[in-house]
Write an enzyme that holds these catalytic residues in place. Structure first.
Site, PDB file in Angstrom:
ATOM      1  N   PRO A 178       0.800  -1.228   0.000  1.00 35.86           N
ATOM      2  CA  PRO A 178       0.000   0.000   0.000  1.00 35.86           C
ATOM      3  C   PRO A 178       0.833   1.279   0.000  1.00 35.86           C
ATOM      4  O   PRO A 178       1.879   1.357   0.647  1.00 35.86           O
ATOM      5  CB  PRO A 178      -0.819  -0.105   1.298  1.00 35.86           C
ATOM      6  CG  PRO A 178      -0.041  -1.028   2.171  1.00 35.86           C
ATOM      7  CD  PRO A 178       0.607  -2.009   1.233  1.00 35.86           C
ATOM      8  N   ASN A 179       0.324   2.225  -0.727  1.00 39.35           N
ATOM      9  CA  ASN A 179       0.847   3.596  -0.805  1.00 39.35           C
ATOM     10  C   ASN A 179       2.131   3.734  -1.631  1.00 39.35           C
ATOM     11  O   ASN A 179       2.589   4.844  -1.881  1.00 39.35           O
ATOM     12  CB  ASN A 179       1.054   4.192   0.595  1.00 39.35           C
ATOM     13  CG  ASN A 179      -0.225   4.183   1.401  1.00 39.35           C
ATOM     14  OD1 ASN A 179      -1.249   4.670   0.931  1.00 39.35           O
ATOM     15  ND2 ASN A 179      -0.210   3.605   2.597  1.00 39.35           N
ATOM     16  N   ARG A 205       5.187  11.049  -2.280  1.00 31.39           N
ATOM     17  CA  ARG A 205       4.866  10.749  -0.884  1.00 31.39           C
ATOM     18  C   ARG A 205       6.110  10.942  -0.022  1.00 31.39           C
ATOM     19  O   ARG A 205       7.129  10.278  -0.235  1.00 31.39           O
ATOM     20  CB  ARG A 205       4.431   9.290  -0.823  1.00 31.39           C
ATOM     21  CG  ARG A 205       4.305   8.711   0.559  1.00 31.39           C
ATOM     22  CD  ARG A 205       4.298   7.185   0.477  1.00 31.39           C
ATOM     23  NE  ARG A 205       4.010   6.627   1.781  1.00 31.39           N
ATOM     24  CZ  ARG A 205       4.288   5.387   2.132  1.00 31.39           C
ATOM     25  NH1 ARG A 205       4.883   4.572   1.290  1.00 31.39           N
ATOM     26  NH2 ARG A 205       3.983   4.957   3.324  1.00 31.39           N
ATOM     27  N   TYR A 236      11.343   8.881   1.446  1.00 30.58           N
ATOM     28  CA  TYR A 236      11.367   7.847   0.403  1.00 30.58           C
ATOM     29  C   TYR A 236      12.058   8.278  -0.885  1.00 30.58           C
ATOM     30  O   TYR A 236      12.184   7.471  -1.812  1.00 30.58           O
ATOM     31  CB  TYR A 236       9.928   7.396   0.094  1.00 30.58           C
ATOM     32  CG  TYR A 236       9.227   6.787   1.284  1.00 30.58           C
ATOM     33  CD1 TYR A 236       9.673   5.580   1.836  1.00 30.58           C
ATOM     34  CD2 TYR A 236       8.129   7.408   1.882  1.00 30.58           C
ATOM     35  CE1 TYR A 236       9.051   5.018   2.932  1.00 30.58           C
ATOM     36  CE2 TYR A 236       7.491   6.846   2.979  1.00 30.58           C
ATOM     37  CZ  TYR A 236       7.951   5.656   3.499  1.00 30.58           C
ATOM     38  OH  TYR A 236       7.339   5.092   4.582  1.00 30.58           O
ATOM     39  N   ASN A 283       8.301  -5.464  -1.020  1.00 29.36           N
ATOM     40  CA  ASN A 283       8.182  -4.305  -0.149  1.00 29.36           C
ATOM     41  C   ASN A 283       6.700  -4.216   0.213  1.00 29.36           C
ATOM     42  O   ASN A 283       5.890  -3.701  -0.573  1.00 29.36           O
ATOM     43  CB  ASN A 283       8.656  -3.022  -0.825  1.00 29.36           C
ATOM     44  CG  ASN A 283       8.580  -1.836   0.134  1.00 29.36           C
ATOM     45  OD1 ASN A 283       8.018  -1.937   1.230  1.00 29.36           O
ATOM     46  ND2 ASN A 283       9.149  -0.710  -0.269  1.00 29.36           N
ATOM     47  N   ALA A 316       3.257  -0.927   4.876  1.00 30.79           N
ATOM     48  CA  ALA A 316       2.776  -1.047   6.255  1.00 30.79           C
ATOM     49  C   ALA A 316       2.290  -2.457   6.606  1.00 30.79           C
ATOM     50  O   ALA A 316       2.270  -2.825   7.784  1.00 30.79           O
ATOM     51  CB  ALA A 316       1.656  -0.030   6.493  1.00 30.79           C
ATOM     52  N   GLU A 355      13.138  -9.298   1.482  1.00 31.62           N
ATOM     53  CA  GLU A 355      12.314  -8.198   2.002  1.00 31.62           C
ATOM     54  C   GLU A 355      13.057  -6.885   1.782  1.00 31.62           C
ATOM     55  O   GLU A 355      14.239  -6.787   2.128  1.00 31.62           O
ATOM     56  CB  GLU A 355      12.069  -8.435   3.506  1.00 31.62           C
ATOM     57  CG  GLU A 355      11.275  -7.328   4.170  1.00 31.62           C
ATOM     58  CD  GLU A 355      11.114  -7.543   5.690  1.00 31.62           C
ATOM     59  OE1 GLU A 355      11.485  -8.634   6.196  1.00 31.62           O
ATOM     60  OE2 GLU A 355      10.643  -6.596   6.357  1.00 31.62           O
ATOM     61  N   HIS A 412      12.907  -2.551   2.176  1.00 31.44           N
ATOM     62  CA  HIS A 412      12.303  -1.282   2.595  1.00 31.44           C
ATOM     63  C   HIS A 412      13.195  -0.149   2.122  1.00 31.44           C
ATOM     64  O   HIS A 412      14.414  -0.179   2.359  1.00 31.44           O
ATOM     65  CB  HIS A 412      12.116  -1.215   4.113  1.00 31.44           C
ATOM     66  CG  HIS A 412      11.213  -2.297   4.600  1.00 31.44           C
ATOM     67  ND1 HIS A 412       9.857  -2.257   4.386  1.00 31.44           N
ATOM     68  CD2 HIS A 412      11.479  -3.470   5.208  1.00 31.44           C
ATOM     69  CE1 HIS A 412       9.319  -3.367   4.870  1.00 31.44           C
ATOM     70  NE2 HIS A 412      10.281  -4.124   5.366  1.00 31.44           N
ATOM     71  N   ARG A 470      13.203   4.660  12.476  1.00 29.22           N
ATOM     72  CA  ARG A 470      11.914   5.375  12.473  1.00 29.22           C
ATOM     73  C   ARG A 470      11.077   4.957  13.692  1.00 29.22           C
ATOM     74  O   ARG A 470      11.610   4.471  14.680  1.00 29.22           O
ATOM     75  CB  ARG A 470      11.208   5.119  11.141  1.00 29.22           C
ATOM     76  CG  ARG A 470      12.049   5.611   9.937  1.00 29.22           C
ATOM     77  CD  ARG A 470      11.357   5.369   8.624  1.00 29.22           C
ATOM     78  NE  ARG A 470      10.105   6.124   8.538  1.00 29.22           N
ATOM     79  CZ  ARG A 470       9.157   5.888   7.633  1.00 29.22           C
ATOM     80  NH1 ARG A 470       9.331   4.921   6.738  1.00 29.22           N
ATOM     81  NH2 ARG A 470       8.056   6.606   7.620  1.00 29.22           N
ATOM     82  N   ARG A 472       7.481   0.430  13.405  1.00 29.07           N
ATOM     83  CA  ARG A 472       8.073  -0.059  12.151  1.00 29.07           C
ATOM     84  C   ARG A 472       9.236  -1.016  12.407  1.00 29.07           C
ATOM     85  O   ARG A 472       9.847  -1.534  11.466  1.00 29.07           O
ATOM     86  CB  ARG A 472       8.561   1.110  11.289  1.00 29.07           C
ATOM     87  CG  ARG A 472       7.461   2.008  10.793  1.00 29.07           C
ATOM     88  CD  ARG A 472       7.990   3.085   9.858  1.00 29.07           C
ATOM     89  NE  ARG A 472       7.107   4.230   9.876  1.00 29.07           N
ATOM     90  CZ  ARG A 472       5.984   4.335   9.152  1.00 29.07           C
ATOM     91  NH1 ARG A 472       5.637   3.378   8.326  1.00 29.07           N
ATOM     92  NH2 ARG A 472       5.221   5.399   9.248  1.00 29.07           N
TER      93      ARG A 472
HETATM   94  C1  DQA Z   1       8.363   1.034   3.740  1.00 28.97           C
HETATM   95  C2  DQA Z   1       8.440   1.217   5.253  1.00 28.97           C
HETATM   96  C3  DQA Z   1       7.094   0.953   5.894  1.00 28.97           C
HETATM   97  O1  DQA Z   1       7.178   1.124   7.300  1.00 28.97           O
HETATM   98  C4  DQA Z   1       6.056   1.915   5.353  1.00 28.97           C
HETATM   99  O2  DQA Z   1       4.789   1.628   5.907  1.00 28.97           O
HETATM  100  C5  DQA Z   1       6.013   1.941   3.875  1.00 28.97           C
HETATM  101  C6  DQA Z   1       7.266   1.893   3.129  1.00 28.97           C
HETATM  102  C7  DQA Z   1       9.681   1.417   3.045  1.00 28.97           C
HETATM  103  O3  DQA Z   1       9.844   1.056   1.885  1.00 28.97           O
HETATM  104  O4  DQA Z   1      10.543   2.082   3.635  1.00 28.97           O
HETATM  105  O5  DQA Z   1       4.947   2.060   3.280  1.00 28.97           O
HETATM  106  O6  DQA Z   1       8.104  -0.333   3.463  1.00 28.97           O
END
Ligand code: DQA
Length: 146
Positions: free
Chosen positions: A11-12, A19, A24, A75, A78, A99, A101, A108, A112
């Protein structure tokens, strides 16, 4: 097993580039896809790339590709910190799971710091920006050759 790497984004991540750029960066998800494709091609691999804001769609795609993909780069955004369902799906994949990020989640908020995926992953890459996707693909290629 086919010659493709599944790159899954939660998501997002469709908002990448606009964003929270201080967290990011300014690269877009299209740029991430291009980087992944370019990197995989160096190893004779293709990429199947997904971004979704719908957890069920993510699970369905994992079920579809779990026995086919040469590796998974995930990735989960959340969902990393919340989803046992995602973990249960990913534990069934038959190839290495990396995995990723973009941000350094450990620098952070405390929520997280826990991942439902890290202990079932072959590797975890955090805080390397979008280059983390490249590293993950290179690692999958290296594992295939070993
Ligand atoms: C993320 C880190 C997560 O905590 C966050 O919710 C994201 C992006 C990252 O790529 O740094 O949506 O996965």
């Amino acid at each position: 097993m086919s010659d493709f790497i599944a790159v899954l984004n939660g998501p997002n991540l469709n908002l990448l580039g606009t964003r929270e750029p201080a967290v990011y960066g300014s690269d877009t998800l299209a740029r991430v896809e291009h980087l992944c494709t370019e990197t995989a091609e160096r190893y004779g691999l293709a990429v199947k790339f997904l971004q979704t804001n719908h957890e069920g769609e993510m699970l369905d795609r994992i079920h579809q590709w779990r026995a086919e993909a040469a590796g998974f780069v995930v990735n989960a955004g959340a969902w990393t910190h919340t989803s046992i369902a995602l973990r249960d799906a990913l534990v069934t994949v038959e190839s290495p799971l990396l995995e990723v990020h973009i941000s350094n989640v450990h620098a952070r908020e405390a929520f997280r710091h826990h991942s439902y995926l890290s202990d079932i992953a072959a590797g975890v890459i955090v805080g390397c920006g979008i280059q983390g996707y490249q590293f993950a693909i290179e690692r999958i290629a290296a594992l295939r050759e070993s």
